[in-house]
Design a protein around this motif. Structure first.
Motif, PDB file in Angstrom:
ATOM      1  N   ASN A  93      -7.351   9.228 -13.834  1.00 19.87           N
ATOM      2  CA  ASN A  93      -8.032   8.512 -12.754  1.00 19.87           C
ATOM      3  C   ASN A  93      -7.885   9.202 -11.401  1.00 19.87           C
ATOM      4  O   ASN A  93      -6.829   9.662 -11.032  1.00 19.87           O
ATOM      5  N   VAL A  94      -8.998   9.276 -10.688  1.00 16.84           N
ATOM      6  CA  VAL A  94      -8.967   9.835  -9.346  1.00 16.84           C
ATOM      7  C   VAL A  94      -9.424   8.799  -8.335  1.00 16.84           C
ATOM      8  O   VAL A  94      -8.754   8.543  -7.328  1.00 16.84           O
ATOM      9  N   THR A  95     -10.573   8.167  -8.618  1.00 17.57           N
ATOM     10  CA  THR A  95     -11.234   7.371  -7.593  1.00 17.57           C
ATOM     11  C   THR A  95     -10.397   6.187  -7.102  1.00 17.57           C
ATOM     12  O   THR A  95     -10.387   5.892  -5.915  1.00 17.57           O
ATOM     13  N   VAL A  96      -9.713   5.512  -8.015  1.00 14.32           N
ATOM     14  CA  VAL A  96      -8.886   4.389  -7.567  1.00 14.32           C
ATOM     15  C   VAL A  96      -7.605   4.905  -6.910  1.00 14.32           C
ATOM     16  O   VAL A  96      -7.207   4.452  -5.831  1.00 14.32           O
ATOM     17  N   SER A  97      -6.996   5.913  -7.542  1.00 15.33           N
ATOM     18  CA  SER A  97      -5.721   6.440  -7.038  1.00 15.33           C
ATOM     19  C   SER A  97      -5.845   7.007  -5.630  1.00 15.33           C
ATOM     20  O   SER A  97      -4.945   6.875  -4.806  1.00 15.33           O
ATOM     21  N   LEU A  98      -6.990   7.629  -5.384  1.00 19.44           N
ATOM     22  CA  LEU A  98      -7.291   8.239  -4.100  1.00 19.44           C
ATOM     23  C   LEU A  98      -6.904   7.357  -2.919  1.00 19.44           C
ATOM     24  O   LEU A  98      -6.389   7.831  -1.909  1.00 19.44           O
ATOM     25  N   PHE A  99      -7.166   6.064  -3.051  1.00 23.37           N
ATOM     26  CA  PHE A  99      -6.919   5.142  -1.953  1.00 23.37           C
ATOM     27  C   PHE A  99      -5.484   4.641  -1.944  1.00 23.37           C
ATOM     28  O   PHE A  99      -5.038   4.068  -0.968  1.00 23.37           O
ATOM     29  N   LEU A 100      -4.760   4.817  -3.039  1.00 22.66           N
ATOM     30  CA  LEU A 100      -3.492   4.104  -3.180  1.00 22.66           C
ATOM     31  C   LEU A 100      -2.252   4.979  -3.224  1.00 22.66           C
ATOM     32  O   LEU A 100      -1.138   4.475  -3.161  1.00 22.66           O
ATOM     33  N   VAL A 101      -2.420   6.305  -3.355  1.00 18.67           N
ATOM     34  CA  VAL A 101      -1.220   7.129  -3.442  1.00 18.67           C
ATOM     35  C   VAL A 101      -0.598   7.312  -2.053  1.00 18.67           C
ATOM     36  O   VAL A 101      -1.278   7.201  -1.041  1.00 18.67           O
ATOM     37  N   ALA A 102       0.699   7.575  -2.060  1.00 17.28           N
ATOM     38  CA  ALA A 102       1.373   7.906  -0.816  1.00 17.28           C
ATOM     39  C   ALA A 102       1.286   9.415  -0.629  1.00 17.28           C
ATOM     40  O   ALA A 102       1.144  10.144  -1.610  1.00 17.28           O
ATOM     41  N   PRO A 103       1.365   9.897   0.620  1.00 11.48           N
ATOM     42  CA  PRO A 103       1.232  11.336   0.840  1.00 11.48           C
ATOM     43  C   PRO A 103       2.260  12.165   0.059  1.00 11.48           C
ATOM     44  O   PRO A 103       1.956  13.264  -0.390  1.00 11.48           O
ATOM     45  N   ALA A 157       0.851  -1.195   0.000  1.00 13.55           N
ATOM     46  CA  ALA A 157       0.000   0.000   0.000  1.00 13.55           C
ATOM     47  C   ALA A 157       0.883   1.240   0.000  1.00 13.55           C
ATOM     48  O   ALA A 157       1.907   1.269   0.674  1.00 13.55           O
ATOM     49  N   GLY A 158       0.502   2.237  -0.770  1.00 13.03           N
ATOM     50  CA  GLY A 158       1.271   3.475  -0.803  1.00 13.03           C
ATOM     51  C   GLY A 158       2.566   3.378  -1.599  1.00 13.03           C
ATOM     52  O   GLY A 158       3.358   4.300  -1.605  1.00 13.03           O
ATOM     53  N   THR A 159       2.777   2.246  -2.297  1.00 12.29           N
ATOM     54  CA  THR A 159       3.973   2.146  -3.134  1.00 12.29           C
ATOM     55  C   THR A 159       3.600   2.390  -4.596  1.00 12.29           C
ATOM     56  O   THR A 159       2.441   2.281  -4.980  1.00 12.29           O
ATOM     57  N   PHE A 160       4.619   2.688  -5.384  1.00 16.93           N
ATOM     58  CA  PHE A 160       4.398   2.902  -6.807  1.00 16.93           C
ATOM     59  C   PHE A 160       3.874   1.617  -7.451  1.00 16.93           C
ATOM     60  O   PHE A 160       2.970   1.657  -8.282  1.00 16.93           O
ATOM     61  N   THR A 161       4.426   0.491  -7.035  1.00  7.12           N
ATOM     62  CA  THR A 161       4.014  -0.805  -7.592  1.00  7.12           C
ATOM     63  C   THR A 161       2.516  -1.018  -7.416  1.00  7.12           C
ATOM     64  O   THR A 161       1.817  -1.415  -8.355  1.00  7.12           O
ATOM     65  N   GLY A 162       2.023  -0.755  -6.207  1.00  8.09           N
ATOM     66  CA  GLY A 162       0.603  -0.958  -5.937  1.00  8.09           C
ATOM     67  C   GLY A 162      -0.268  -0.102  -6.841  1.00  8.09           C
ATOM     68  O   GLY A 162      -1.212  -0.583  -7.467  1.00  8.09           O
ATOM     69  N   LEU A 163       0.094   1.174  -6.901  1.00  2.00           N
ATOM     70  CA  LEU A 163      -0.664   2.109  -7.721  1.00  2.00           C
ATOM     71  C   LEU A 163      -0.640   1.686  -9.191  1.00  2.00           C
ATOM     72  O   LEU A 163      -1.664   1.673  -9.883  1.00  2.00           O
ATOM     73  N   LEU A 164       0.548   1.306  -9.649  1.00  2.00           N
ATOM     74  CA  LEU A 164       0.717   0.882 -11.038  1.00  2.00           C
ATOM     75  C   LEU A 164      -0.150  -0.341 -11.354  1.00  2.00           C
ATOM     76  O   LEU A 164      -0.857  -0.374 -12.362  1.00  2.00           O
ATOM     77  N   LEU A 165      -0.121  -1.331 -10.447  1.00  2.00           N
ATOM     78  CA  LEU A 165      -0.903  -2.546 -10.663  1.00  2.00           C
ATOM     79  C   LEU A 165      -2.387  -2.210 -10.788  1.00  2.00           C
ATOM     80  O   LEU A 165      -3.085  -2.740 -11.649  1.00  2.00           O
ATOM     81  N   ALA A 166      -2.866  -1.331  -9.924  1.00  2.00           N
ATOM     82  CA  ALA A 166      -4.286  -0.959  -9.964  1.00  2.00           C
ATOM     83  C   ALA A 166      -4.624  -0.254 -11.274  1.00  2.00           C
ATOM     84  O   ALA A 166      -5.669  -0.497 -11.870  1.00  2.00           O
ATOM     85  N   HIS A 167      -3.722   0.613 -11.729  1.00  2.00           N
ATOM     86  CA  HIS A 167      -3.975   1.323 -12.988  1.00  2.00           C
ATOM     87  C   HIS A 167      -3.959   0.350 -14.168  1.00  2.00           C
ATOM     88  O   HIS A 167      -4.731   0.503 -15.112  1.00  2.00           O
ATOM     89  N   ILE A 168      -3.065  -0.635 -14.114  1.00  4.45           N
ATOM     90  CA  ILE A 168      -3.032  -1.638 -15.183  1.00  4.45           C
ATOM     91  C   ILE A 168      -4.363  -2.382 -15.188  1.00  4.45           C
ATOM     92  O   ILE A 168      -4.974  -2.592 -16.235  1.00  4.45           O
ATOM     93  N   LEU A 169      -4.828  -2.755 -13.991  1.00  3.46           N
ATOM     94  CA  LEU A 169      -6.095  -3.493 -13.888  1.00  3.46           C
ATOM     95  C   LEU A 169      -7.248  -2.751 -14.556  1.00  3.46           C
ATOM     96  O   LEU A 169      -7.989  -3.327 -15.348  1.00  3.46           O
ATOM     97  N   ILE A 170      -7.371  -1.450 -14.264  1.00  2.22           N
ATOM     98  CA  ILE A 170      -8.523  -0.732 -14.824  1.00  2.22           C
ATOM     99  C   ILE A 170      -8.335  -0.416 -16.311  1.00  2.22           C
ATOM    100  O   ILE A 170      -9.288  -0.061 -16.984  1.00  2.22           O
ATOM    101  N   SER A 171      -7.114  -0.552 -16.821  1.00  2.43           N
ATOM    102  CA  SER A 171      -6.887  -0.295 -18.250  1.00  2.43           C
ATOM    103  C   SER A 171      -7.066  -1.547 -19.095  1.00  2.43           C
ATOM    104  O   SER A 171      -7.376  -1.463 -20.290  1.00  2.43           O
ATOM    105  N   ILE A 172      -6.846  -2.719 -18.494  1.00  3.52           N
ATOM    106  CA  ILE A 172      -6.896  -3.974 -19.244  1.00  3.52           C
ATOM    107  C   ILE A 172      -8.203  -4.149 -20.044  1.00  3.52           C
ATOM    108  O   ILE A 172      -8.156  -4.503 -21.224  1.00  3.52           O
ATOM    109  N   PRO A 173      -9.386  -3.890 -19.444  1.00  2.39           N
ATOM    110  CA  PRO A 173     -10.614  -4.122 -20.211  1.00  2.39           C
ATOM    111  C   PRO A 173     -10.655  -3.349 -21.528  1.00  2.39           C
ATOM    112  O   PRO A 173     -11.088  -3.883 -22.553  1.00  2.39           O
ATOM    113  N   TYR A 174     -10.187  -2.112 -21.517  1.00  2.00           N
ATOM    114  CA  TYR A 174     -10.200  -1.307 -22.737  1.00  2.00           C
ATOM    115  C   TYR A 174      -9.298  -1.916 -23.793  1.00  2.00           C
ATOM    116  O   TYR A 174      -9.670  -2.022 -24.961  1.00  2.00           O
TER     117      TYR A 174
END
Lengths: 280, 266
Positions: B200-210, B126-143
């Motif tokens: 993206n805002v809604t997914v990133s909101l939970f995953l970015v580091a301060p 949580a709060g790492t670049f890897t986590g954020l990246l993985l989540a962004h990949i997930l939401i991009s895959i369907p497109y």
């Protein structure tokens, strides 16, 4: 034929992402939502609506705002879809571009634009004050109206495109036939175009309703602190109060009620459509 | 001249409304006043030069660019491979795989964000670049999957076969035949992933580091505290950049063909 290996190799990367970032997290979230303060299994988080009218009120507000958004996108979107269906290829392209392009630009930025337009010192209020139509600025923002305006802007493209798709599919000879048989334009619209565009309307209304129910950014920016909806409350429970089980349960309650309402709605429409078929 | 059709008039008004936010942001960003005003007072570049004094926006901009670029490359790679498996091999369970790949579209971003945060906290990313990246990949895959599958629907496999018969290696066939033919679909998938991640805002909101945040989130946070023309100038820059990508997308693929598949960006 050996096709197992290539299939596994090709799908493995995406399946790993899906499993690790989506399926396992969702399962964990589901388990967590059944946890009480003592970390024991409990239904407590799900009985909120029965126990606390505060949450029922927020849920009702979320549904109300979403219904208004559906209505606004339908009323504004239907004529646009009809225009697109009648327009020449080039004009259709231009309209598609202009309705879709804003959709690809950050929702935060669009909301900011609306704040500039609708705020107490926004363009509309300044203009109306200057021409003397109003003495006090109108409250267009940080209430349910503001949220509905923002959501309508955010989701109208889905409504337009869903309806347009079903309108494109209508055989133009049908309205021509109706016209030859002497039907008026209103009659053609009511008996041919509208019923045949029903699949598009159902798809559009369902999609916009689901999207509005779970929208977070627009209600947070255009609703202000007084108009909180379910997604905003769930966010606060997770990020501010750090009550993760409750936040997870709220999110699932939201998802569950959205699915329930959408299912009920399509059931209702379906039975109604069959009735029409039987009547004729 | 035929007279203006009432439908045309409504359409015109709706198009103005939908684009109104952008139409007001641009002039507002050039105001000489210290606050948002109508009409914008005077003309000045001050709010653009002001951006340079706000390192958090510059940093978050580059962070977003980096994140969106890596997301676009990886999501396109992963999604394209899956789409090719789905189209080329009629395997058992392909319906399930297809459904799974598109499912992040049908689940609200809010839930994806919360679930990812809870799980990532458990496994320590949580709060790492890897986590954020993985989540962004997930939401991009369907497109990507949808776009590449559409591209594949007109794909002629005899061309691949011809390549093999002429003695080309599988890699050579892929590189010289498959890839060029699928290029429009793949490039569109990449552009679309970039925009999905960048906005993206809604997914990133939970995953970015301060200390590392994305640009839309930086604007979101700033907007909740202050509303001044600075947001307008930053927004104007983002609008301009997004427009470049949208025009690209239109040129490569055609925006109208994209519709129906973008249903989860909020």
């Amino acid at each position: 034929m050996n096709k197992k290996l290539p299939v596994i190799l090709l799908t493995a990367p995406s399946m790993i992402v899906l499993l690790g970032v989506f399926i396992l997290p969702m399962l964990m979230m589901l388990l967590l939502s059944f946890q009480n303060d003592a970390q024991a299994f409990s239904l407590e988080n799900y009985l909120l609506f029965v126990k606390d009218p505060f949450y029922a009120e927020i849920m009702w507000r979320t549904i109300r705002v979403s219904l208004w958004t559906v209505l606004c996108t339908l009323v504004l979107g239907f004529p646009v879809a009809m225009y697109m269906a009648q327009a020449s290829g080039k004009m259709r392209g231009i309209v598609t571009m202009l309705i879709l392009a804003p959709h690809l630009i950050s929702v935060v930025i669009r909301n900011f634009g609306w704040v500039v337009v609708l705020g107490d010192k926004g363009w509309i209020n300044e203009l109306l004050l200057k021409i003397g139509w109003i003495q006090e600025p109108l409250r267009l923002l940080y209430n349910e109206l503001g949220v509905v305006i923002g959501l309508t802007d955010a989701f109208i493209a889905y409504m337009v495109l869903a309806i347009a798709t079903s309108l494109y599919a209508i055989d133009p000879s049908l309205s021509k036939a109706a016209s030859i048989l002497g039907a008026s334009r209103t009659r053609i619209f009511l008996t041919v175009t509208l019923p045949l565009s029903l699949p598009g309307i159902i798809a559009g209304t369902t999609l916009v309703f689901s999207l509005s129910m779970s929208a977070f950014v627009t209600p947070a920016l255009m609703g202000g602190t007084s108009v909180k909806v379910m997604p905003v409350i769930a966010y606060e429970q997770i990020m501010s109060t750090l009550n993760w089980p409750l936040g997870a349960a709220l999110a699932f309650l939201l998802l569950g009620s959205t699915i329930l309402l959408v299912t009920l709605y399509s059931r209702l429409i379906e039975t109604k459509r069959y009735k029409e078929v039987f009547a004729s | 001249m035929r007279k203006l059709h009432p439908l045309g008039l409504v359409t015109f008004l709706v198009l103005i409304l939908v684009n109104l936010p952008f139409l007001v942001i641009i002039p507002s960003s050039f105001t000489a006043a210290g606050y948002l005003s109508f009409p914008p007072e005077g003309f000045s570049w001050q709010w653009y030069t002001m951006i340079l004094d706000r390192p958090e926006f510059i940093e978050s901009f580059w962070f977003s660019v980096k994140l969106a670029t890596i997301t676009a490359v990886l999501a396109t790679l992963v999604g394209t491979l899956a789409a090719m498996a789905l189209h080329k091999y009629k395997f058992r369970g392909s319906g399930i795989v297809n459904g799974l790949l598109l499912s992040p579209l049908t689940v609200p971003s809010l839930i994806i964000g919360i679930a990812a945060l809870l799980f990532f906290t458990r496994i320590g990313i949580a709060g790492t670049f890897t986590g954020l990246l993985l989540a962004h990949i997930l939401i991009s895959i369907p497109y990507v999957v949808r776009l590449v599958l559409t591209g594949l629907s007109t794909f002629d496999y005899t061309l691949e076969k011809a390549g093999y018969m002429l003695g080309a290696s599988p890699l050579r066939v892929f590189w010289d035949i498959t890839l060029p033919l699928l290029r429009p679909a793949i490039v569109s998938g990449m552009i679309f992933s970039f925009l999905t991640s960048f906005d993206n805002v809604t997914v990133s909101l939970f995953l970015v580091a301060p200390d590392t945040t994305t640009l839309p989130l930086a604007i979101f946070t700033y907007m909740q505290e202050t509303l001044d023309p600075l947001v307008a100038s930053i927004s104007a820059v983002v609008i301009l950049l997004s427009l470049v990508f949208i025009v690209l997308l239109e040129k490569v693929y055609g925006l109208d063909r994209l519709f129906g598949l973008n249903s989860q960006s909020h």
